[in-house]
Design a protein around this motif. Structure first.
Motif, PDB file in Angstrom:
ATOM      1  N   SER A 124      32.701  37.138  62.943  1.00 41.62           N
ATOM      2  CA  SER A 124      32.973  36.864  64.545  1.00 41.62           C
ATOM      3  C   SER A 124      34.225  36.173  64.568  1.00 41.62           C
ATOM      4  O   SER A 124      34.755  35.477  63.614  1.00 41.62           O
ATOM      5  CB  SER A 124      31.581  36.200  64.784  1.00 41.62           C
TER       6      SER A 124
ATOM      7  N   TYR B  81      33.623  35.797  70.727  1.00 41.37           N
ATOM      8  CA  TYR B  81      33.239  34.920  71.774  1.00 41.37           C
ATOM      9  C   TYR B  81      34.660  34.401  72.462  1.00 41.37           C
ATOM     10  O   TYR B  81      35.729  34.631  71.885  1.00 41.37           O
ATOM     11  CB  TYR B  81      32.935  33.456  71.249  1.00 41.37           C
TER      12      TYR B  81
ATOM     13  N   SER C 183      30.415  43.233  70.700  1.00 43.37           N
ATOM     14  CA  SER C 183      29.483  42.396  71.271  1.00 43.37           C
ATOM     15  C   SER C 183      30.187  41.331  71.836  1.00 43.37           C
ATOM     16  O   SER C 183      31.110  40.348  71.078  1.00 43.37           O
ATOM     17  CB  SER C 183      28.415  42.065  70.201  1.00 43.37           C
TER      18      SER C 183
ATOM     19  N   VAL D 228      30.570  37.392  73.992  1.00 43.24           N
ATOM     20  CA  VAL D 228      29.540  36.106  74.118  1.00 43.24           C
ATOM     21  C   VAL D 228      30.710  35.524  75.057  1.00 43.24           C
ATOM     22  O   VAL D 228      31.711  35.016  74.626  1.00 43.24           O
ATOM     23  CB  VAL D 228      29.042  35.555  72.911  1.00 43.24           C
TER      24      VAL D 228
ATOM     25  N   SER E 123      31.616  31.754  75.864  1.00 44.35           N
ATOM     26  CA  SER E 123      31.431  30.211  75.449  1.00 44.35           C
ATOM     27  C   SER E 123      31.536  29.309  76.433  1.00 44.35           C
ATOM     28  O   SER E 123      32.458  29.515  77.547  1.00 44.35           O
ATOM     29  CB  SER E 123      32.307  30.033  74.388  1.00 44.35           C
TER      30      SER E 123
ATOM     31  N   PHE F 235      26.708  39.480  80.135  1.00 48.40           N
ATOM     32  CA  PHE F 235      27.070  38.921  78.756  1.00 48.40           C
ATOM     33  C   PHE F 235      26.239  37.696  78.306  1.00 48.40           C
ATOM     34  O   PHE F 235      25.667  36.971  79.327  1.00 48.40           O
ATOM     35  CB  PHE F 235      28.627  38.543  78.691  1.00 48.40           C
ATOM     36  N   LEU F 236      25.856  37.560  77.196  1.00 45.07           N
ATOM     37  CA  LEU F 236      25.338  36.595  76.682  1.00 45.07           C
ATOM     38  C   LEU F 236      26.139  35.254  76.726  1.00 45.07           C
ATOM     39  O   LEU F 236      27.368  35.259  76.522  1.00 45.07           O
ATOM     40  CB  LEU F 236      24.882  36.860  75.109  1.00 45.07           C
TER      41      LEU F 236
ATOM     42  N   GLU G  91      27.068  31.345  75.249  1.00 47.88           N
ATOM     43  CA  GLU G  91      27.057  30.322  73.986  1.00 47.88           C
ATOM     44  C   GLU G  91      27.068  29.147  74.627  1.00 47.88           C
ATOM     45  O   GLU G  91      27.844  28.501  75.272  1.00 47.88           O
ATOM     46  CB  GLU G  91      28.442  30.577  73.199  1.00 47.88           C
TER      47      GLU G  91
ATOM     48  N   PHE H 135      20.342  32.885  74.925  1.00 47.56           N
ATOM     49  CA  PHE H 135      21.694  32.168  74.740  1.00 47.56           C
ATOM     50  C   PHE H 135      21.954  31.986  73.274  1.00 47.56           C
ATOM     51  O   PHE H 135      21.082  32.130  72.438  1.00 47.56           O
ATOM     52  CB  PHE H 135      21.877  30.873  75.501  1.00 47.56           C
ATOM     53  N   VAL H 136      23.024  31.767  72.910  1.00 51.87           N
ATOM     54  CA  VAL H 136      23.565  31.433  71.657  1.00 51.87           C
ATOM     55  C   VAL H 136      23.809  29.820  71.735  1.00 51.87           C
ATOM     56  O   VAL H 136      24.253  29.425  72.574  1.00 51.87           O
ATOM     57  CB  VAL H 136      24.985  31.875  71.107  1.00 51.87           C
TER      58      VAL H 136
END
Length: 284
Positions: free
Chosen positions: A4, A33, A63, A65, A67, A90-91, A93, A110-111
């Protein structure tokens, strides 16, 4: 194990950020991210700009994320955070426990980012019950610690910051502004003049820390490339590269292709992974 690309830690001009993510969109990196994690005063890009870049990356098959800040201090920062949580696509972080609490209230997955101190399986299981999908290990923990977590067969993914300058601490004060004789409220976004942070040395002129606005980083770059086979055996899901230049995209692609000898930084460390002083470099 997959690779990543972590969020940018430095204050770059908007064209540089856009060029970076356009290159990332054309790459084979599967997980990316993006978003401001250090200081809300870095207004080179707005939330709408990051959202547009996230959509660009998603359309390229990544994918993505978003942040969030590691230190949320004001109502304006809270309002911006809520925009991120409400993005609908979007997810997130989460790098602050306040963000975790809001995500839990909204029932959003969430991350859990590396800025949140999770030091035992009980706290991680609690996070998972609140919606944590992936856990990014705090940078000061070791492979022995991680092995005890993985032995518990957790129901979430595990990511390790394997290459890049380590985010060690955040403060309400801005070290870069202070260095230039400015206060935080009128900082003139002076950190933009230091796209790789400010190197701090000991009295013996040995590199010690890297000052990046309100963030303190390691002077040496964490380099766990030699540990990749061990990480795979251990069960790590993601190896994160923390970018510091446009070349970080090609560097990450080289790792994906199995290239481990690409030279990037001369001053490196891996001590935390080996449960010793973080600034040291172990060859075990």
């Amino acid at each position: 194990m997959k690779f990543s690309l972590g969020p940018l830690q430095y204050c770059w001009d908007k064209p540089a950020v856009e060029a970076f993510y356009q290159a990332a969109a054309k790459s084979q990196i599967p997980l990316i991210y993006l978003g401001e994690t250090v200081c809300s005063k870095r207004r080179k890009l707005r939330f709408g700009d990051y959202l547009a870049l996230a959509q660009l990356l998603r359309d390229a098959g990544k994918s993505v994320v978003l942040s969030t800040l590691a230190l949320v201090e004001s109502r304006s920062e809270l309002a911006e955070l809520k925009k991120q949580l409400d993005n609908g696509e979007f997810l997130i972080e989460a790098n602050d426990m306040g963000t975790v609490a809001l995500a839990n209230q909204l029932k959003l997955p969430f991350v859990c980012g590396p800025s949140i101190n999770n030091y035992n399986i009980t706290s991680l299981q609690k996070m998972a019950s609140w919606g944590m999908q992936r856990f990014v290990m705090p940078v000061d923990l070791s492979k022995q610690w991680l092995a005890t977590i993985i032995e518990q067969q957790p129901q979430f993914e595990i990511e390790v910051l394997g290459y890049g300058y380590l985010p060690l601490a955040h403060s309400a004060r801005c070290f870069t502004a202070r260095h230039h004789g400015l206060n935080k409220d009128n900082c003139e976004t002076i950190c933009a003049n230091h796209p790789h942070g400010l190197l701090s040395q000991t009295l013996e002129h040995q590199p010690l820390l890297r000052l990046n606005g309100i963030q303190t980083q390691s002077a040496a770059c964490m380099d766990l490339r030699d540990e990749i086979p061990q990480m795979e055996q251990l069960g790590v899901d993601w190896f994160r590269v923390s970018p510091d230049s446009l070349e970080s995209v090609a560097f990450t692609e080289a790792l994906i292709d199995g290239e481990r000898s690409v030279s990037k930084h001369q001053l490196t460390c891996n001590g935390y992974w080996h449960d010793t002083a973080g600034m040291t470099l172990s060859h075990n």
